[in-house]
Design an enzyme around this catalytic site. Sequence first.
Site, PDB file in Angstrom:
ATOM      1  N   CYS A   1       0.837  -1.210   0.000  1.00  0.00           N
ATOM      2  CA  CYS A   1       0.000   0.000   0.000  1.00  0.00           C
ATOM      3  C   CYS A   1       0.868   1.256   0.000  1.00  0.00           C
ATOM      4  O   CYS A   1       0.498   2.278  -0.577  1.00  0.00           O
ATOM      5  CB  CYS A   1      -0.925   0.000   1.212  1.00  0.00           C
ATOM      6  SG  CYS A   1      -2.258  -1.205   1.118  1.00  0.00           S
TER       7      CYS A   1
ATOM      8  N   CYS B   1      -5.535  -7.297 -16.736  1.00  0.00           N
ATOM      9  CA  CYS B   1      -6.714  -7.109 -15.885  1.00  0.00           C
ATOM     10  C   CYS B   1      -6.963  -5.609 -15.781  1.00  0.00           C
ATOM     11  O   CYS B   1      -6.447  -4.826 -16.595  1.00  0.00           O
ATOM     12  CB  CYS B   1      -6.517  -7.747 -14.506  1.00  0.00           C
ATOM     13  SG  CYS B   1      -5.276  -6.935 -13.484  1.00  0.00           S
TER      14      CYS B   1
END
Length: 364
Positions: free
Chosen positions: A187, A327
């Site tokens: 993150c 994706c």
Amino acid sequence: MFNNERYIRQMILPGFGQAAQDKLRAAKVLIIGMGGLGCPALQYLVGAGVGTIGLMDGDAVSMSNLHRQLLFNESDIGKNKASVAAEKMKALDPEIDFVVYPFQLNNRNALDHIVAYDMVIDGTDNFAAKYMINDACVLLDRPFVYGAVSRYQGQVSVFNLPVNEGRSLNYRDLFPVPPARGEIQSCEEAGVIGVLPGIIGAMQASEAVKLITGLGQSLYGRLYNYDLWQARSYEIVLSLHPDVTEIDKDRFMQSDYSFECEEGEEDIPEVNVTEFNRLLQDANVFVLDVRERHEFPKIDFSDAQIPMSELQASMETLPAKEICVICHQGIRSVYAAQLIKTRRNLPVYSLKGGLTAYFNQNEI
């Protein structure tokens, strides 16, 4: 003695009542990682009336935490997360027993601490910790409530529940091969939208409540995926992976999990948009879209669409060619490429940044 007036709104639910509340009161849950996932999970477990909650985290609160770890404020910066969280939750419900572990989990202390709890909630943000928690839970027969977030996408599942025959599904069935260093961004590197960990952490708390009370259907055997950006969700049905072997206590105690996750087996090469444009012209490269069928935008330049939720069962349909996996944002494609690589010897690539990067660079 617990004051049931606090929990009356859930106790009047059909099928819940005093019996379920008593189970929550007797339960012991360990939350490892008091960050974006651990904070909301903790708050809702306290609200539900879980009797004993362990909080483990060696990190201190920083300014960059505050956009998603809403249990903390600026006056907490520099203080240990687990200690601060426990103090604030005591103010919410002083009848709950909070056990603070102001340090990080490692394979030398994991078994001693986890054995005291009924289950573990994963609030960590790195693969090494997740593999370690998983392996400890397998050795101790403890359920593992898994959660992960990155950018705009999150995942939740439950591992290591008792089964009638054979072994239980665990985290290594989902990711049998640890990713190599740099394959999956944290993150801190990739960023995360602040509300996403709140959603996923609350879902982890709900899974824990269901496991404790025996009510509802857990996510065991299913990986729930949530795409905040598109307001879409889908599930992947999980199955036992043939390459996952029994976890041995001696090996667990001797393992260097950080090293294993940094090394991995083999990097999955990521191609940028310019390289991908060249691959599109190469007839020897098979472009595989692993987005779910409901996802937009629709494209006409992939050779096939096999959603991530169907990939493991469809592995034999892939052609004997090099494969470039795509994706939405380049996260699932790395996972998919890694899975394909464990079954094939041909080159497999992932489009870095996914279709988001592709359309940003190819804007007209």
